[in-house]
Design an enzyme around this catalytic site. Structure first.
Site, PDB file in Angstrom:
ATOM      1  N   ASP A 456       4.400  21.439  12.923  1.00 18.47           N
ATOM      2  CA  ASP A 456       5.717  20.968  12.483  1.00 18.47           C
ATOM      3  C   ASP A 456       6.093  19.659  13.174  1.00 18.47           C
ATOM      4  OD1 ASP A 456       8.051  21.062  11.007  1.00 18.47           O
ATOM      5  OD2 ASP A 456       8.516  23.131  11.558  1.00 18.47           O
ATOM      6  N   ASP A 524      11.402  22.887   3.306  1.00 21.39           N
ATOM      7  CA  ASP A 524      11.939  24.065   3.990  1.00 21.39           C
ATOM      8  C   ASP A 524      12.791  24.921   3.063  1.00 21.39           C
ATOM      9  OD1 ASP A 524      10.782  23.700   6.444  1.00 21.39           O
ATOM     10  OD2 ASP A 524      12.507  22.714   7.358  1.00 21.39           O
TER      11      ASP A 524
END
Length: 726
Positions: A456, A524
């Site tokens: 990430d 997301d």
């Protein structure tokens, strides 16, 4: 392709040709687009003669040219290929061709390497054009300081000419949880410039800049596209001057966006620009996607095994890492057919929320008193792979690493600015910081034989400078190259390790990062309404097997929208599918449907992960028809989805793109997820047959005449399984 006149070089593959004239001081493009066929001496002469434009009034007294290294000397007053200086001098590049090497494989495509020298700027440059078997053109450029003083490079770009019929532009904007939002406009005079200055491409990345004939769509129109295969700052340009660009009308291009003082070439130093990718299609945007997907799938390192059904723990448990609860989740996961579990954020020291712990990468002994081993063992005992989340490029001020090495934060010496998501950026270009992060990741991979890393990167890089050479120097480029080195090193150490690229979702989606990773997290947002739009455009660049798509909760974590289980499952099916919902709260009926969906995914993934993407061009933006057609045309899967209401009561006949009009087909509705809710009193007649044994029809009816699609209620989807019968 080699012809008698060696000053004309031709790269041809898959219906595309690039013709370059080497006769002048700097090579120039005579043609890029549809294949011209074999270029003999007569055609070469005609192309060269027709490449000389008129001399306009109030203009230079020689015809303007646009070379592969555009400069003002040629009369080009648009954005130059090269910009820089030697302490305020040597600002007018005048490169000239000094050497050429070419390779022309029998299978088509090929490589053209051009060496340039410039006495004004005292530099030597190289430009390498490669056309692959899919007809995709990649261009690598570099520049070397051949002088005795520093050369400050401000920019190095690749620009290619386009004809007048390239009349419209399409690129993308967006934000967190709404990435790759398309925007269209006319190709007007002036410069259309999109600059990513976030230390990464960003959620608003232009992503893929396309110019095309008026009204081009998914399945129609001529399109020219540019992409920068780079995970740092970048710029995309579409430029049109009143005097044109040599014999052409306009240009398109891309390059790294360099910050002031970022690249200072000392004598003998060389700068290698990120690769610029150019794609042409006469079959609309789906044609662009098909070429790019073919290129990616032809890579030696492209994932070859079946893409396992994933469960990611983030939206299931968030930071609540309780071993018993996670084992219960693993039990439910294996029961429904999950093949890989990824333990997301929250496993390392001090990480009870997003305020602390980034940078330490040590298992939290308070939460995991026996380490991760018991959970990893439980996952493996149930026959599943194990993955782990990291955010290696970031650091929380509240971390042992930041307290021990505050100088490793990427920030001005006068002090870091505001945190973003409670974090700062770790200076990976610092060898000591790089070494400790690599060591801690490697230690965990070694200890647990980790199969998969979710990598990430959750914030933009603001004031990304570090103390170098006595002052604050911009470090986006060095940070990006350090990221690449670390990914390359991990893949070298652990050849079986798979890595997913995530950047707050879809903030770093580019072919540079995809050269080093096996999956991308498109967003997301697990809200299927938003996800359907995001993934439709993500598929322009990446094929479905590289795009993670997860089943989320009934109420979306990011939008709070509620959607039916069947719709969430249908949208997440046609990618690299996964689950991010808490299965321990699902009832027996829901688990039964999810299990059926998992079986359907495993049945269809050989098609989904190898087929070609098609999209219907629809007048109604509230509806979508996307398909995946087998390379041999024997089978296709279409998703007919409605995202919102419309003025029209019926869609009318909708074409199923990608089918052979001369073949016969059986169309069957897949009912494993349940039938969608309809906004009509009675379904179209053909649908009754398709819901039963199958609707049999000639390909001309499906692909040329079209089917009247049912009017679904909002947030509903219908899956059509189409099989060729003759």
């Amino acid at each position: 392709m080699v012809i008698d006149d060696a000053s004309i070089q031709v790269l041809r593959a898959a219906g595309v040709s690039l013709v370059i004239d080497l006769e002048g001081r700097v090579p120039r493009v005579l043609h890029w687009g549809a294949d011209l066929g074999p270029v003999d001496a007569a055609m070469a002469a005609a192309l060269r003669e027709s490449s000389i434009p008129a001399v306009l009034n109030n203009a230079p007294d020689v015809p303007r040219q646009l070379s592969l290294w555009p400069t003002e000397q040629d009369g080009w007053v648009g954005t130059p290929a090269q910009s820089g200086n030697r302490h305020g001098t040597a600002t007018t590049p005048r490169p000239r061709l000094v050497d050429v090497t070419a390779e022309h494989p029998d299978a088509g495509g090929g490589t053209l390497c051009l060496e340039l020298a410039d006495e004004i700027t005292d530099t030597r440059s190289r430009l390498v054009c490669v056309m692959d078997a899919a007809g995709v053109l990649s261009v690598d450029v570099s520049i070397e300081n051949a002088g005795t003083s520093d050369y400050l490079l401000d920019g190095l770009r690749v620009l290619l000419p386009l004809p007048d019929r390239a009349d419209e532009l399409l690129d993308f904007s967006g934000k967190w949880c709404r990435e790759r939002a398309p925007q269209r406009q006319g190709f007007s005079f002036g410069t259309h410039a999109r600059r990513a200055r976030r230390g990464k491409p960003g959620h608003d990345s232009p992503y893929l800049l396309s110019a095309g004939t008026a009204g081009f769509g998914f399945g129609h129109g001529e399109v020219w596209s540019a992409h920068l295969a780079w995970s740092g700052d970048g710029e995309y340009l579409a430029e049109r001057l009143p005097e044109g660009a040599g014999p052409f009308s306009r240009v398109i291009g891309a390059g790294e966006l360099l910050r002031s003082g970022e690249v200072i070439l000392k004598p003998g130093d060389r700068y290698d620009a990120p690769r610029a990718i150019f794609v042409w299609s006469d079959r609309g945007l789906d044609g662009i996607a098909r070429r790019l997907h073919t290129r990616l799938r032809d890579r030696p390192g492209h994932p070859a095994s079946a893409r396992p059904l994933v469960l990611n723990t983030w939206e299931a448990v968030y930071f609540d890492h309780d071993l018993d609860r996670l084992i219960e989740l693993a039990d439910r996961a294996v029961d429904v057919g999950v093949e890989r579990i990824v333990l997301d954020d929250g496993w390392f020291r001090g990480r009870r929320d997003d305020h602390a712990g980034l940078g330490d990468w040590v298992v939290d002994e308070n939460v995991w008193p026996q380490g991760l081993g018991p959970f990893v063992d439980a996952v493996r005992e149930r026959g599943m792979q194990f993955g782990l989340w990291f955010e290696p490029e970031m650091i929380n001020p509240d971390s042992d690493l930041a307290r021990t090495h505050p100088d490793w934060i990427l920030a001005p010496r006068s002090g870091a600015g505001a945190t973003s998501r409670q974090q700062q950026v770790l200076d990976l270009a610092n060898p000591d910081a790089y070494a400790i992060v690599l060591q801690r990741i490697s230690a965990l991979v070694d200890e647990h034989a980790i199969d998969y890393i979710k990598w990430d990167h959750n914030r933009d890089l603001m004031e990304p400078v570090a103390a170098r050479e006595g002052g604050d120097r911009p470090q986006v480029r060095e940070q990006t190259l350090a990221l690449y080195r670390m990914l390359d090193e991990l893949r070298s150490r652990y050849p079986q390790l798979e890595i997913e690229t995530c950047s707050g979702g879809g903030g770093r989606v580019d072919l540079g990062i995809l050269e080093r990773t096996d999956r991308l997290w498109a967003s997301d947002c697990n809200d299927p309404v938003e996800r359907a739009r995001i993934e439709r455009w993500t598929r322009l660049l990446a094929p479905p097997e590289l795009i993670g798509s997860h089943l989320g909760a009934r109420r979306s974590h990011t939008t709070q929208r509620e959607t039916d289980l069947s719709f969430r499952l249908a949208i997440s099916l046609t990618a690299h599918a996964g689950i991010e919902a808490d299965l321990t709260t699902a009832d027996a009926g829901e688990l039964e449907v999810i299990t059926a969906w998992a079986r359907l995914y495993k049945e269809l993934r050989p098609l989904i992960h190898t087929g070609r993407i098609v999209n219907a061009d629809l007048a109604d933006d509230a509806t979508m028809l996307t398909g995946i057609v087998a390379q041999d045309g024997a089978r296709a899967l279409y998703t007919w989805a409605r995202l919102g209401t419309s003025d029209a009561g019926q869609s009318g006949r909708i074409l199923l793109p990608g089918l052979d009009p001369l073949a016969d087909y059986s169309v069957r509705v897949r009912t494993e997820l349940g039938l969608p809710s309809m906004h009509e009193g009675r379904d179209p007649a053909w649908l009754d047959s398709a819901t039963g044994e199958g609707f049999h029809a000639p390909g001309a009816v499906l692909a040329v005449a079209g089917l009247p699609m049912p009017t679904l209620n909002p947030q509903q989807a219908l899956l059509l399984d189409v099989v060729r019968t003759s």
